[in-house]
Design an enzyme around this catalytic site. Structure first.
Site, PDB file in Angstrom:
ATOM      1  N   ASP A 163       0.818  -1.207   0.000  1.00 35.87           N
ATOM      2  CA  ASP A 163       0.000   0.000   0.000  1.00 35.87           C
ATOM      3  C   ASP A 163       0.856   1.263   0.000  1.00 35.87           C
ATOM      4  OD1 ASP A 163      -2.174  -1.658   0.269  1.00 35.87           O
ATOM      5  OD2 ASP A 163      -2.236  -1.486   2.443  1.00 35.87           O
ATOM      6  N   TYR A 164       0.238   2.349  -0.412  1.00 31.63           N
ATOM      7  CA  TYR A 164       0.878   3.684  -0.419  1.00 31.63           C
ATOM      8  C   TYR A 164       1.508   4.003   0.940  1.00 31.63           C
ATOM      9  CZ  TYR A 164       1.188   8.786  -1.067  1.00 31.63           C
ATOM     10  OH  TYR A 164       1.625  10.082  -1.171  1.00 31.63           O
TER      11      TYR A 164
END
Length: 242
Positions: free
Chosen positions: A102-103
């Protein structure tokens, strides 16, 4: 002679599964003719084009990146945000991440131009273990650990059994540090598992991928995998599970 989708995957264009989709969609030509059948085989002298671009076979490369937070696990981003391939300006091969982080998640991410290898690593049946350390809200107790270990029902199905260990707790801040080991790759899986048991993630890092670690690397740094490491990963993913 090799199957067309395998040749496309080896060229680093896409995984074998994605290559099959491209063929069925009529985006692949062999010697100037559109091919939509998956059983077609090609030889070294056949001219293959994908989306009108001739295929050039690249030498396979394999990298380990310490992905920082705030970076997209992709080759490009429509919003202009930093992506993982930005950390490889010297690499001319068309590398892409194996799976994603994820970011807001940091940690160990593999990149390659070898579609077959990427597919092998990502397939859940091959049970390649990934170890995460999460800082979560709340004090995690043994009964919650047992729930996570058995598997959690998410909107896209049950998760496989996980290995879970509470590393530390902070009663003043009402937080826990938890180590969780999984071998699946559902979207945002660790975050969703922990949220489902009432412990939203504050910080998340992938510390291990199979036997690989981040030792010696700082966020944003990378190294090439050794041929022996690549071979070990292949063996690990293809061995028969008991």
């Amino acid at each position: 002679m090799e199957r067309l989708q395998k040749v496309i995957a080896h060229a680093g264009i896409a995984s074998r599964r994605k290559a099959e989709e491209l063929i069925v969609e009529g985006k692949v030509k062999v010697n100037g003719k559109v091919v939509k059948e998956l059983g077609v085989k090609v030889g070294p002298n056949d001219k293959v084009e994908v989306n009108g671009i001739p295929l050039e076979k690249e030498e396979p490369v394999y990298f380990l990146l310490y992905k920082p937070r705030g970076v997209i696990s992709a080759v490009h981003d429509d919003k202009g945000r930093k992506v993982v391939t930005d950390f490889f300006p010297e690499v001319t091969a068309r590398i892409y991440p194996i799976g994603r982080l994820d970011y807001d998640t940091s940690g160990l991410l593999l990149l390659t131009n070898d579609g077959d290898f990427a597919n092998l690593m990502m397939h859940p049946k091959n049970e390649v273990e990934k170890v995460y350390v999460a800082k979560v809200k709340g004090i995690m107790f043994r009964e919650t650990v047992k729930k996570l270990e058995k598997g959690i029902k998410l909107e896209d199905g049950m998760t496989a059994p996980a290995k879970v260990k509470v590393l530390s707790t902070d009663k003043k801040k009402n937080t826990s540090i938890v180590q969780i080991t999984i071998h699946e790759g559902k979207n945002r899986q660790v975050r969703r598992m922990l949220e489902a048991v009432g412990h939203p993630v504050l910080k998340l890092k992938r510390e291990m991928y199979a036997f690989l670690t981040l030792q010696g690397l700082k966020p944003g740094e990378s190294r090439e995998l050794t041929p022996h490491e690549v071979k070990q990963l292949r063996v690990l993913a293809t061995k028969v599970k008991k």
